[in-house]
Motif scaffolding. Structure first.
Motif, short mmCIF file in Angstrom:
data_model
loop_
_atom_site.label_atom_id
_atom_site.label_comp_id
_atom_site.label_asym_id
_atom_site.label_seq_id
_atom_site.Cartn_x
_atom_site.Cartn_y
_atom_site.Cartn_z
N ASP A 151 0.82 -1.21 0.00
CA ASP A 151 0.00 0.00 0.00
C ASP A 151 0.86 1.26 0.00
O ASP A 151 0.48 2.27 -0.59
N LEU A 154 1.71 1.77 -3.53
CA LEU A 154 0.54 2.19 -4.33
C LEU A 154 0.11 3.61 -4.00
O LEU A 154 -0.32 4.36 -4.87
N GLU A 155 0.25 4.02 -2.73
CA GLU A 155 -0.18 5.38 -2.37
C GLU A 155 0.93 6.41 -2.55
O GLU A 155 0.72 7.47 -3.13
N PHE A 160 -2.23 6.55 -5.63
CA PHE A 160 -3.64 6.20 -5.42
C PHE A 160 -4.09 6.73 -4.07
O PHE A 160 -3.32 6.68 -3.10
N ASP A 161 -5.33 7.22 -4.00
CA ASP A 161 -5.88 7.56 -2.69
C ASP A 161 -6.65 6.34 -2.20
O ASP A 161 -7.12 5.54 -3.01
N GLU A 165 -10.37 2.61 -6.32
CA GLU A 165 -9.28 2.45 -7.30
C GLU A 165 -8.07 1.79 -6.67
O GLU A 165 -7.40 0.98 -7.29
N LEU A 166 -7.81 2.15 -5.42
CA LEU A 166 -6.69 1.53 -4.71
C LEU A 166 -6.97 0.04 -4.53
O LEU A 166 -6.11 -0.81 -4.76
N ALA A 169 -6.41 -1.74 -7.81
CA ALA A 169 -4.98 -1.85 -8.13
C ALA A 169 -4.33 -2.90 -7.24
O ALA A 169 -3.50 -3.69 -7.68
N CYS A 213 -4.32 -0.84 -16.39
CA CYS A 213 -4.53 -0.07 -15.16
C CYS A 213 -3.43 1.01 -15.03
O CYS A 213 -3.71 2.18 -14.74
N LEU A 217 -3.77 5.13 -15.36
CA LEU A 217 -3.32 5.97 -14.24
C LEU A 217 -2.38 7.07 -14.75
O LEU A 217 -2.51 8.25 -14.40
N ARG A 221 -3.15 11.07 -14.67
CA ARG A 221 -2.26 11.95 -13.92
C ARG A 221 -1.68 13.04 -14.82
O ARG A 221 -1.55 14.18 -14.42
#
Ligand code: HEM
Length: 435
Positions: A151, A154-155, A160-161, A165-166, A169, A213, A217, A221
């Motif tokens: 995580d 990913l964050e 990702f928030d 979506e998180l 992913a 994916c 993203l 972005r």
């Protein structure tokens, strides 16, 4: 293989050496060192390339800081092994000017002070994960740490928030990682036949989904009008420019995201799991850590350094010899791989008296010789995420020690288990939290 002389090594057939390396890597390194000393040759580890293991810190320094064209890191990582997954632009696989360009573009977000902005994210994720830990029931911290470090990438890296979506992913990534760690991915002929380079294989299908994916993203972005204010690594990479003013392409961004994900999460989780196993098997050190935490990070840092000395998650870092080079009196031929033996240099009694003892204090008394402590490799290829990993480990380990009363519940603590290129604890750092 070019002209030169390889150091001695075991006489058994390369196929048996490969099996020994796959099943008992640390025992094999120990045994070879006992028989042949600080430089020896193993065969069968990768196709027909001899691997020359070196555990002398001066020689490791010379290899890590040597001529980049003569000793190449990208080449050693084998296009066959990594390219179908990481992609051709991955910083791990490039050499020379291309590597340098990519490295310069990627360094700023991982720079010491800058990555401190990820501290809150790391804390929130750890908090969220710890809230789900069971009490009075054994569970494996390796898995929990892996969820946290995944995580975090990913964050903090992908940006990702927390939200659907998180979660999506995370699901794709887990599937992808599971397939990468499967036996089919480990055995070269199976990998060739069923690897992600073929669209119809399971690995190929998951790769396609993952790529879709990632490209969406990246696209989203790029079009984000607020990108300049964002501080995730992807947003910074999109805005980075090389010396000619050129940005990274979508393909480069995709490959580097995958590289950061794969290089950054399991390694860090494994180091954390070892730290917990070592602390639990040395309760006096755990008490000392607990007592020192209110004063700052000094003992915590020493625990992390000592953990990575005694249980380095990655056992070696390597360079392919592209021009003959002299190492400890041997002229190593073109085509061989120089493997800096992280495991054994960390256990040299001349650098670390009583090397098998877990004694964080040794890092309070003095700092190690630079090339005598190399869990992150060295030179121009040194781990890009080293400062990030150490920072993340400090935050997570502090929270775990401060907030829990962990008790060991492993059957065989401190035994190794090989997960692809990472050596982790066999018990998975199994613990119980009292209710
Ligand atoms: C405890 C955790 C980690 C360990 C033990 C570790 C270990 C290593 C090692 C041994 C290398 C090879 C260095 C060399 O050849 O000299 C490496 C390279 C690399 N690591 Fe790490 N790593 C860790 C965490 C991370 C993290 C968190 C990231 C990023 C988020 C990361 C990204 C990379 C990258 C991009 C490279 C390639 C650098 C290049 O070729 O220029 N690593 N790592």
């Amino acid at each position: 293989m070019g002209e030169g002389e390889l150091p001695p090594g075991p006489a058994m057939p390369p196929a048996l050496q490969a099996i020994g390396w796959a099943l008992r890597p640390t025992a094999m390194l120990r045994e070879c060192e006992r028989r042949f000393g600080e430089i020896f040759t193993l065969r069968g580890l990768q196709a027909d390339r001899p691997y020359v293991f070196v555990s002398n810190p001066q020689a490791i320094k010379a290899i890590a800081t040597g001529d980049r064209d003569a000793l190449r890191a990208g080449e050693a990582r084998g296009a066959d092994l990594f390219e179908p997954v990481f992609g051709p632009n991955s910083i791990l696989l490039l050499d020379g000017a291309q590597h340098l360009r990519q490295r310069k573009l990627m360094l700023p977000p991982f720079h010491g002070e800058r990555m401190k902005r990820y501290g809150d994210t790391i804390e929130e994720i750890t908090d969220r994960q710890m809230a789900n830990w069971p009490s009075d029931k054994p569970f494996e911290l390796q898995n929990e740490f892996q969820e946290i470090t995944l995580d975090v990438i990913l964050e903090a890296v992908f940006g990702f928030d927390a939200g659907p979506e998180l979660a999506e992913a995370r699901r794709h990534t887990r599937q992808w990682l599971w397939l990468l760690a499967s036996p089919a991915a480990m055995v070269p002929p199976l990998r060739k036949a069923f690897g992600p380079q073929h669209a119809w294989t399971p690995a190929g299908r998951v790769r396609r989904r993952m790529d879709k994916c990632l490209y969406s993203l990246i696209d989203e972005r790029r079009r984000d009008p607020g990108i300049a204010e964002r501080d995730d690594v992807l947003s910074m990479l999109i805005q980075a420019r090389d010396e000619d003013g050129q940005p990274m392409t979508d393909g480069e961004l995709r490959d580097e995201l995958v590289t950061l994900l794969l290089a950054g999460h399991e390694t860090t989780a494994t180091a954390l799991a070892w730290a917990v196993e070592l602390l639990l098997s040395h309760p006096d050190k755990l008490d000392a850590l607990r007592a020192d935490l209110p004063n700052g990070d000094e003992y915590l840092n020493a625990v992390i350094q000592e953990t990575m000395r005694l249980r380095p998650p990655v056992p070696l870092f390597d360079r392919t010899v592209c021009e003959p080079v002299e190492v400890l009196g041997y002229r190593i031929p073109v085509g061989a791989v120089l493997a800096c033996n992280i495991v054994r240099v960390h256990r040299r009694p001349d650098l670390y008296p009583e090397p098998l003892e877990f004694r964080p204090e040794r890092f309070l008394e003095s700092q190690p010789e630079t090339y005598g402590w190399v869990p992150f490799g060295g030179g121009i290829r040194r781990c890009l995420g080293a400062a990030f990993a150490l920072y993340e480990m400090r935050i997570v380990l502090r929270m775990v020690v401060e907030r829990t009363q962990l008790a060991p519940s492993g059957i065989e603590p401190m035994r190794y288990f090989r997960r692809a290129i990472v050596l982790g604890p066999k018990s998975g750092a199994r613990v119980t939290l009292p209710a």
